[in-house]
Design an enzyme around this catalytic site. Structure first.
Site, short mmCIF file in Angstrom:
data_model
loop_
_atom_site.label_atom_id
_atom_site.label_comp_id
_atom_site.label_asym_id
_atom_site.label_seq_id
_atom_site.Cartn_x
_atom_site.Cartn_y
_atom_site.Cartn_z
N HIS A 316 0.90 -1.09 -0.04
CA HIS A 316 -0.09 -0.07 -0.03
C HIS A 316 1.05 1.12 -0.03
CE1 HIS A 316 -3.03 2.94 1.41
NE2 HIS A 316 -4.08 1.97 0.52
N ASP A 374 -8.14 -5.45 0.01
CA ASP A 374 -8.45 -5.96 -1.03
C ASP A 374 -8.08 -7.74 -1.04
OD1 ASP A 374 -7.81 -3.28 -3.09
OD2 ASP A 374 -9.61 -4.21 -2.87
C1 SDX Z 1 -6.49 0.27 -2.70
O1 SDX Z 1 -4.37 4.64 -1.96
C2 SDX Z 1 -5.46 3.83 -1.07
O2 SDX Z 1 -5.83 4.49 -0.18
C3 SDX Z 1 -6.06 2.91 -2.01
C4 SDX Z 1 -7.03 1.89 -1.19
C5 SDX Z 1 -8.11 2.85 -0.90
O3 SDX Z 1 -9.07 2.30 0.17
O4 SDX Z 1 -8.50 3.61 -1.72
O5 SDX Z 1 -6.63 1.54 0.10
C6 SDX Z 1 -7.33 0.70 -2.11
O6 SDX Z 1 -6.00 0.40 -3.85
C7 SDX Z 1 -5.37 -0.93 -2.02
C8 SDX Z 1 -4.24 -1.31 -2.99
C9 SDX Z 1 -4.62 -2.48 -3.81
N1 SDX Z 1 -3.66 -2.71 -4.64
C10 SDX Z 1 -3.09 -3.81 -4.82
O7 SDX Z 1 -3.10 -4.88 -3.83
C11 SDX Z 1 -2.08 -4.18 -5.95
C12 SDX Z 1 -0.88 -4.65 -5.68
N2 SDX Z 1 -0.09 -3.75 -4.67
C13 SDX Z 1 0.92 -2.84 -5.43
O8 SDX Z 1 0.66 -2.62 -6.78
C14 SDX Z 1 1.44 -1.54 -4.70
O9 SDX Z 1 1.74 -2.25 -3.27
C15 SDX Z 1 0.66 -0.54 -4.62
C16 SDX Z 1 0.27 0.21 -5.98
C17 SDX Z 1 -0.79 -0.68 -3.99
C18 SDX Z 1 1.62 0.52 -3.78
O10 SDX Z 1 2.59 0.68 -4.60
P1 SDX Z 1 3.77 1.93 -4.23
O11 SDX Z 1 3.29 2.68 -2.94
O12 SDX Z 1 3.92 2.67 -5.57
O13 SDX Z 1 4.83 1.20 -3.92
P2 SDX Z 1 5.88 0.78 -4.99
O14 SDX Z 1 5.34 0.08 -6.25
O15 SDX Z 1 7.03 1.79 -4.72
O16 SDX Z 1 6.54 -0.53 -4.16
C19 SDX Z 1 7.50 -0.51 -3.18
C20 SDX Z 1 8.47 -1.78 -3.42
C21 SDX Z 1 8.97 -1.87 -4.95
O17 SDX Z 1 9.87 -2.96 -4.83
P3 SDX Z 1 11.20 -2.38 -5.12
O18 SDX Z 1 11.56 -1.43 -6.37
O19 SDX Z 1 11.76 -1.41 -3.99
O20 SDX Z 1 12.28 -3.37 -4.94
O21 SDX Z 1 7.58 -2.96 -3.04
C22 SDX Z 1 7.26 -3.54 -4.33
C23 SDX Z 1 7.53 -3.03 -5.38
O22 SDX Z 1 8.10 -3.64 -6.53
N3 SDX Z 1 5.71 -3.95 -4.01
C24 SDX Z 1 5.45 -5.27 -4.38
C25 SDX Z 1 3.88 -5.20 -4.23
N4 SDX Z 1 3.74 -3.85 -3.75
C26 SDX Z 1 4.98 -3.24 -3.81
N5 SDX Z 1 6.05 -6.52 -4.60
C27 SDX Z 1 5.06 -7.62 -4.77
N6 SDX Z 1 3.75 -7.56 -4.52
C28 SDX Z 1 3.19 -6.23 -4.32
N7 SDX Z 1 1.94 -6.04 -4.05
#
Ligand code: SDX
Length: 439
Positions: A316, A374
């Site tokens: 998140h 989710d």
């Molecule tokens: C919702 O914003 C809100 O409030 C949203 C929400 C709401 O109520 O409105 O809470 C609802 O959208 C919840 C989120 C649902 N999405 C998912 O579950 C999809 C999977 N999650 C990822 O896509 C991700 O975690 C995000 C998009 C939710 C957040 O991404 P960020 O903050 O941009 O973080 P990032 O992509 O910079 O990740 C940091 C690191 C990265 O690795 P490095 O580059 O540091 O090596 O963590 C990794 C990412 O690759 N990472 C994940 C991951 N999420 C982040 N790796 C594997 N699986 C994941 N789910």
């Protein structure tokens, strides 16, 4: 007290000093009631000729708000100062919607009046049935919802004047009350069953589930345990500060667009798999894993950046701790599966083992990746007989209360102006035009 007055009333802290290209400027620092202080950089461009650069808005507060507070490190979520688990356990969704809209919980009389007013707005214009018939039956219901929400502006001309507080309030009632009807219609249309009309004697969640699952052929009684669970899930999804879809609604509303069009924009943004579309993606992921024994292989793929595979329902932008909504959903999941005699649901076993492994794996620990809202919601919906294509629609039904509360807060702010960010331009400098014949 209006938002802007409170901002001015916030204790002015030591200003921030900023130097760039030989110019040093001071910017006011504001302190909210909770959370990080903010540096007001609205004069940065006029004073220094520079923009800030913050793709994804990782360090940007886009507005001042009094609605929802999140502390991602502590896993705190509060609507108008009340903890989310307290609201989920003690209120119903309409009570929470009243709180989001008005800033206070209703007393008994206010709640009865609010609930009755909502009930009287649940039906949609009969012509909307023809809009639905224009879609292929196999349309993704989010496509239908985006169209249907925007189309409400074609029917309700008496609540389009965004400068009239009464019309703003009327459109808020209409949107919150009609979204479940539109959602159920999208589902019925996709399975070739007739639309079921709302029943005024039913509660919000019970009415929604009745419109989803009843048929004209026999009486259908909604299981009260499932209705209560659905109502609680709607509360958990109602608002969440300035997330992507809420920011989209605010951005659209800042141009003066009508609230129906703004909700449609919010639905479009919520549809993405990185946002509200994740609940559908979680179920697809669990089904793809198929068995607990395949989890280690799947986790290996997630850690391999080249695979592009993410652990959906994890991570998140704000929560670097367990999403407090996921905790309530986990409890609700066991309640629903118990009620339905499905406690040995295979997907639940995979989800629990996946969570156990991820929470003990260094890769996820160092990135502070925890289950989010989710991760469990989809298993509950599936157990209730709701198809995965409808999961994000349910998210939109719930989030409409938050979207419209945030939109209303913005529209009530006399200082509201059109949102118009700038950019870092790295394209071509001016160059000579070459006519087609010479290219
Ligand atoms: C919702 O914003 C809100 O409030 C949203 C929400 C709401 O109520 O409105 O809470 C609802 O959208 C919840 C989120 C649902 N999405 C998912 O579950 C999809 C999977 N999650 C990822 O896509 C991700 O975690 C995000 C998009 C939710 C957040 O991404 P960020 O903050 O941009 O973080 P990032 O992509 O910079 O990740 C940091 C690191 C990265 O690795 P490095 O580059 O540091 O090596 O963590 C990794 C990412 O690759 N990472 C994940 C991951 N999420 C982040 N790796 C594997 N699986 C994941 N789910």
């Amino acid at each position: 007290m209006a938002a802007t007055e409170k901002k001015n009333a916030a204790p002015a802290l030591t200003p921030a000093t900023f130097s760039v290209a030989g110019t040093t400027v001071e910017f006011p620092v504001y302190q909210g009631t909770e959370g990080p202080n903010v540096v007001d950089i609205s004069k940065l461009y006029s004073d220094t000729g520079h923009f800030t650069f913050d793709p994804g808005f990782m360090s940007t507060a886009s507005c001042e708000s009094k609605i929802t507070y999140i502390d991602g490190d502590k896993g705190i979520l509060r609507y108008r100062g009340y903890d989310i688990d307290t609201l989920a356990d003690n209120c119903d969704f309409l009570e929470v919607s009243y709180l989001l809209l008005n800033g206070e919980l209703p007393n008994k009389k206010e709640k009865e009046a609010f609930d009755r007013k909502m009930t009287l707005h649940t039906m949609v214009h009969e012509q909307l049935h023809f809009l639905y018939r224009g879609f292929p039956r196999a349309s993704h219901p989010m496509a239908v919802m985006a169209g249907a929400a925007a189309s409400l502006a074609a029917f309700y001309h008496d609540s389009l004047d965004v400068n009239d507080p009464e019309q703003r309030e009327l459109s808020a009632y209409r949107l919150i009350a009609k979204m479940p009807t539109l959602a159920a219609m999208a589902y019925k249309y996709s399975i070739g069953q007739p639309f079921i009309y709302p029943q005024n004697e039913m509660g919000f969640a019970e009415n929604f589930m009745h419109m989803m699952f009843a048929t004209p052929c026999e009486k259908y009684t909604v299981n009260p345990v499932l209705a209560r669970a659905m109502d609680r899930i709607l509360t958990l999804h109602a608002d969440h500060e300035q997330n992507a879809s809420t920011s989209t609604v605010r951005m659209a509303g800042s141009s003066g667009a009508n609230p129906f069009a703004c909700m449609s924009a919010g639905i479009a943004s919520l549809w993405g798999p990185a946002h509200g579309g994740a609940n559908e993606a979680v179920i697809n992921m669990l089904e793809e894993i198929g068995d607990v024994k395949n989890i280690p292989e799947f986790i290996k793929k997630v850690k391999d950046k080249q695979s592009g595979v993410k652990l959906m329902g994890f991570g998140h932008r704000v929560y670097k701790n367990y999403d407090p909504r996921a905790k309530v959903l986990r409890k609700t999941l066991e309640e629903v599966l118990g009620e339905l005699g499905k406690i040995d649901e295979p997907l639940l076993k995979i989800a629990i083992e996946l969570e156990r492994i991820a929470l003990s794996d260094e890769y996820f620990i160092e990135r502070k990746l925890y289950p989010n809202v989710d991760f469990y919601s989809g298993i509950i919906y599936r157990a209730m007989g709701i198809p995965s294509k409808l999961f994000t629609v349910l998210f939109a039904v719930a989030r409409t209360s938050g979207w419209i509360a945030q939109w209303k807060e913005m529209m009530d702010d006399p200082k509201n102006k059109i949102a118009r960010p700038r950019q870092l331009y790295t394209g071509e400098k001016q160059r000579d035009f070459i006519p087609l014949g010479k290219r």
